[in-house]
Motif scaffolding. Structure first.
Motif, PDB file in Angstrom:
ATOM      1  N   GLU A  35       0.863  -1.083  -0.011  1.00 27.45           N
ATOM      2  CA  GLU A  35      -0.209  -0.140   0.035  1.00 27.45           C
ATOM      3  C   GLU A  35       1.040   1.265   0.005  1.00 27.45           C
ATOM      4  O   GLU A  35       0.513   2.167  -0.740  1.00 27.45           O
ATOM      5  CB  GLU A  35      -0.860  -0.019   1.244  1.00 27.45           C
ATOM      6  CG  GLU A  35      -1.856   1.159   1.349  1.00 27.45           C
ATOM      7  CD  GLU A  35      -2.657   1.245   2.331  1.00 27.45           C
ATOM      8  OE1 GLU A  35      -3.186   2.382   2.725  1.00 27.45           O
ATOM      9  OE2 GLU A  35      -2.877   0.298   3.062  1.00 27.45           O
ATOM     10  N   GLU A  36       1.941   1.283   0.703  1.00 31.85           N
ATOM     11  CA  GLU A  36       2.761   2.240   0.842  1.00 31.85           C
ATOM     12  C   GLU A  36       3.453   2.623  -0.400  1.00 31.85           C
ATOM     13  O   GLU A  36       3.487   3.767  -0.935  1.00 31.85           O
ATOM     14  CB  GLU A  36       4.001   2.324   1.924  1.00 31.85           C
ATOM     15  CG  GLU A  36       3.561   2.400   3.354  1.00 31.85           C
ATOM     16  CD  GLU A  36       4.476   2.028   4.419  1.00 31.85           C
ATOM     17  OE1 GLU A  36       5.780   2.412   4.102  1.00 31.85           O
ATOM     18  OE2 GLU A  36       4.082   1.407   5.510  1.00 31.85           O
ATOM     19  N   THR A  39       0.631   3.812  -3.067  1.00 31.02           N
ATOM     20  CA  THR A  39       0.284   4.982  -2.887  1.00 31.02           C
ATOM     21  C   THR A  39       1.293   6.108  -2.889  1.00 31.02           C
ATOM     22  O   THR A  39       1.070   7.356  -2.700  1.00 31.02           O
ATOM     23  CB  THR A  39      -0.636   5.271  -1.730  1.00 31.02           C
ATOM     24  OG1 THR A  39      -0.023   4.888  -0.514  1.00 31.02           O
ATOM     25  CG2 THR A  39      -1.818   4.397  -1.779  1.00 31.02           C
ATOM     26  N   ASP A  41       3.550   9.200  -3.560  1.00 35.64           N
ATOM     27  CA  ASP A  41       3.757  10.303  -4.256  1.00 35.64           C
ATOM     28  C   ASP A  41       5.075  10.824  -4.710  1.00 35.64           C
ATOM     29  O   ASP A  41       5.654  11.703  -3.576  1.00 35.64           O
ATOM     30  CB  ASP A  41       2.778  11.289  -3.940  1.00 35.64           C
ATOM     31  CG  ASP A  41       2.547  12.613  -4.742  1.00 35.64           C
ATOM     32  OD1 ASP A  41       3.145  12.374  -5.971  1.00 35.64           O
ATOM     33  OD2 ASP A  41       1.743  13.493  -4.550  1.00 35.64           O
TER      34      ASP A  41
END
Length: 79
Positions: A35-36, A39, A41
């Motif tokens: 997930e890190e 997601t 950026d």
């Protein structure tokens, strides 16, 4: 070669170079790792982090095709 891909990922997610290979392994074992990564950026990475990544990015070994020869998963991670 695998270290050339896992260390930059560690730097991106943690801001510093890992102390050893175990730190990278522990990063992969975290339940939130995927997930890190998904997601993350890149536009929020600071200049210091980008500078830490330059030696890896400029290395001919860092290209996904070269990494995929060792591990298809690592080759994908380098993309």
């Amino acid at each position: 070669m695998v270290v050339h891909c896992t260390e930059p990922v560690y730097i991106l997610l943690n801001g510093d170079k890992p102390q050893d290979w175990r730190a990278c392994i522990n990063m992969f074992r975290k339940l939130s790792f995927l997930e890190e990564l998904v997601t993350f950026d890149i536009n929020n990475a600071n200049d210091a982090t980008i500078q830490k990544l330059e030696p890896y990015i400029n290395s001919p070994e860092f290209y996904p095709a070269n990494m995929a020869k060792v591990s298809s998963a690592i080759g994908t991670l380098c993309q």
